[in-house]
Design a protein around this motif. Structure first.
Motif, PDB file in Angstrom:
ATOM      1  N   ALA A 112      53.452 -61.014  -6.469  1.00  0.00           N
ATOM      2  CA  ALA A 112      52.915 -59.881  -5.699  1.00  0.00           C
ATOM      3  C   ALA A 112      53.202 -60.073  -4.210  1.00  0.00           C
ATOM      4  CB  ALA A 112      51.414 -59.735  -5.943  1.00  0.00           C
ATOM      5  N   ARG A 113      53.007 -61.288  -3.725  1.00  0.00           N
ATOM      6  CA  ARG A 113      53.267 -61.583  -2.311  1.00  0.00           C
ATOM      7  C   ARG A 113      54.744 -61.368  -1.983  1.00  0.00           C
ATOM      8  NH1 ARG A 113      50.553 -64.745   1.503  1.00  0.00           N
ATOM      9  NH2 ARG A 113      48.968 -65.181  -0.073  1.00  0.00           N
ATOM     10  N   THR A 114      55.625 -61.904  -2.804  1.00  0.00           N
ATOM     11  CA  THR A 114      57.071 -61.763  -2.581  1.00  0.00           C
ATOM     12  C   THR A 114      57.482 -60.299  -2.612  1.00  0.00           C
ATOM     13  OG1 THR A 114      57.475 -63.949  -3.509  1.00  0.00           O
ATOM     14  CG2 THR A 114      59.345 -62.420  -3.472  1.00  0.00           C
ATOM     15  N   PHE A 115      56.957 -59.563  -3.586  1.00  0.00           N
ATOM     16  CA  PHE A 115      57.264 -58.137  -3.695  1.00  0.00           C
ATOM     17  C   PHE A 115      56.799 -57.389  -2.445  1.00  0.00           C
ATOM     18  CE2 PHE A 115      56.008 -53.809  -4.613  1.00  0.00           C
ATOM     19  CZ  PHE A 115      57.160 -53.297  -5.177  1.00  0.00           C
ATOM     20  N   PHE A 116      55.580 -57.662  -2.009  1.00  0.00           N
ATOM     21  CA  PHE A 116      55.027 -56.981  -0.841  1.00  0.00           C
ATOM     22  C   PHE A 116      55.863 -57.256   0.408  1.00  0.00           C
ATOM     23  CE2 PHE A 116      52.182 -56.837   2.847  1.00  0.00           C
ATOM     24  CZ  PHE A 116      51.844 -55.493   2.804  1.00  0.00           C
ATOM     25  N   VAL A 117      56.297 -58.489   0.588  1.00  0.00           N
ATOM     26  CA  VAL A 117      57.142 -58.842   1.736  1.00  0.00           C
ATOM     27  C   VAL A 117      58.446 -58.038   1.687  1.00  0.00           C
ATOM     28  CG1 VAL A 117      58.495 -60.722   2.763  1.00  0.00           C
ATOM     29  CG2 VAL A 117      56.099 -61.105   2.145  1.00  0.00           C
ATOM     30  N   ARG A 118      59.032 -57.881   0.502  1.00  0.00           N
ATOM     31  CA  ARG A 118      60.243 -57.052   0.344  1.00  0.00           C
ATOM     32  C   ARG A 118      59.966 -55.602   0.702  1.00  0.00           C
ATOM     33  NH1 ARG A 118      61.697 -57.390  -5.420  1.00  0.00           N
ATOM     34  NH2 ARG A 118      62.841 -55.524  -4.955  1.00  0.00           N
ATOM     35  N   PHE A 119      58.806 -55.095   0.274  1.00  0.00           N
ATOM     36  CA  PHE A 119      58.426 -53.714   0.542  1.00  0.00           C
ATOM     37  C   PHE A 119      58.289 -53.477   2.049  1.00  0.00           C
ATOM     38  CE2 PHE A 119      55.087 -50.332   0.711  1.00  0.00           C
ATOM     39  CZ  PHE A 119      55.820 -49.318   0.123  1.00  0.00           C
TER      40      PHE A 119
END
Length: 175
Positions: free
Chosen positions: A51-58
């Motif tokens: 979730a953290r990695t995805f959010f950073v990409r977003f």
């Protein structure tokens, strides 16, 4: 009757064997429960990292003002929801169009990742909370900094995590 048969037929030996078997079953149950708890903890940690990695990409896609990259991270559903500036925007296409308008002005997100929290609702649904300072201004207008607590609902699809809802909360100090 030999001595072994005689011992195996006595109640004392049977109750000793039963106690040993029950102890072994209890130990096996405790081992399995601990293994499941460790596996769930590892799964939760992995889901939090995802979730953290995805959010950073977003955030990176938004700060790059790249509507195509942002759209690729949104849930493909007419129910996809974003509340922005007091307006309910629904659906991937409408959200992408709104962001494209915002990108014509000033738009920059600065999340405080030290306060990032994720909560698994199911194995495929996660809610994240993170304070974000927005530097934003419509085209030709001065930019303003505003900090919001952002709640996002992420859904894991066949293609990976996708944003299903973005809900800003004006008060960033949860009690």
């Amino acid at each position: 009757m030999n001595a072994l048969e005689h011992l195996s037929n006595t109640p004392t030996v049977w109750s000793s064997l039963t106690r040993v078997r029950l102890s072994m079953l209890r130990a096996a149950f405790v081992f399995l429960a601990m293994t499941a708890a460790v596996a769930e903890s590892a799964s939760a940690t992995s889901r939090d990292d995802e979730a953290r990695t995805f959010f950073v990409r977003f955030v990176a896609a938004q700060n790059a003002h790249d509507p195509t990259a942002v759209a690729a991270l949104l849930w493909e559903s007419p129910d996809m929801l974003w509340l922005t500036r007091g307006v309910e925007v629904r659906g991937k296409k409408a959200i992408t169009e709104t962001l494209t308008d915002y990108y014509a002005g000033t738009w920059h997100l600065d999340p405080d990742m030290s306060h990032f929290k994720s909560t698994a609702i199911t194995t495929d649904v996660v809610q994240i909370l993170v304070p974000i300072t927005f530097t934003r201004g419509l085209a030709g207008k001065p930019a303003q900094n505003n900090t919001f607590l952002i709640s996002q609902i992420l859904i894991r699809s066949a293609d990976g995590w996708r944003v299903a809802a973005i809900l800003p909360i004006a008060n960033t100090q949860l009690k």
